[in-house]
Design an enzyme around this catalytic site. Sequence first.
Site, PDB file in Angstrom:
ATOM      1  N   CYS A  11       0.872  -1.170   0.000  1.00 17.42           N
ATOM      2  CA  CYS A  11       0.000   0.000   0.000  1.00 17.42           C
ATOM      3  C   CYS A  11       0.909   1.219   0.000  1.00 17.42           C
ATOM      4  O   CYS A  11       2.079   1.116  -0.362  1.00 17.42           O
ATOM      5  CB  CYS A  11      -0.958  -0.022   1.196  1.00 17.42           C
ATOM      6  SG  CYS A  11      -0.133   0.089   2.793  1.00 17.42           S
ATOM      7  N   LEU A  12       0.403   2.345   0.416  1.00 17.47           N
ATOM      8  CA  LEU A  12       1.225   3.552   0.363  1.00 17.47           C
ATOM      9  C   LEU A  12       2.166   3.640   1.570  1.00 17.47           C
ATOM     10  O   LEU A  12       3.344   3.884   1.425  1.00 17.47           O
ATOM     11  CB  LEU A  12       0.311   4.778   0.286  1.00 17.47           C
ATOM     12  CG  LEU A  12       0.920   6.038  -0.307  1.00 17.47           C
ATOM     13  CD1 LEU A  12       1.409   5.802  -1.726  1.00 17.47           C
ATOM     14  CD2 LEU A  12      -0.102   7.161  -0.299  1.00 17.47           C
TER      15      LEU A  12
END
Length: 100
Positions: A81-82
Amino acid sequence: GLCAGGAPGISYPELKDLKKANVLHIDVRERWEIDRFGKIPASINIPLGELVEALQMDPADFKEQYNQNMPAKSDPVVFSCLAGTRSKQALNFAMSLGFS
């Protein structure tokens, strides 16, 4: 942020090595994030909110929806994810569904 089972996190070069070993890479960011920040090559995007459902799909439906073979419970899977928060949640979801 990258998360793999049994490891606190892995680096992008390590991920590239893993991909050569046929690891399924699932990016759990939202679709708008992929559009805005770009897709990681050879990853499938399954937003975190869809993940639990996706991992319980019929394999034929999974392939139709994500254009990729559904992972078996014993297959190596990496989530990203980020920042790392969602990939940890994704990992917990997958493990709770019996993925190793």
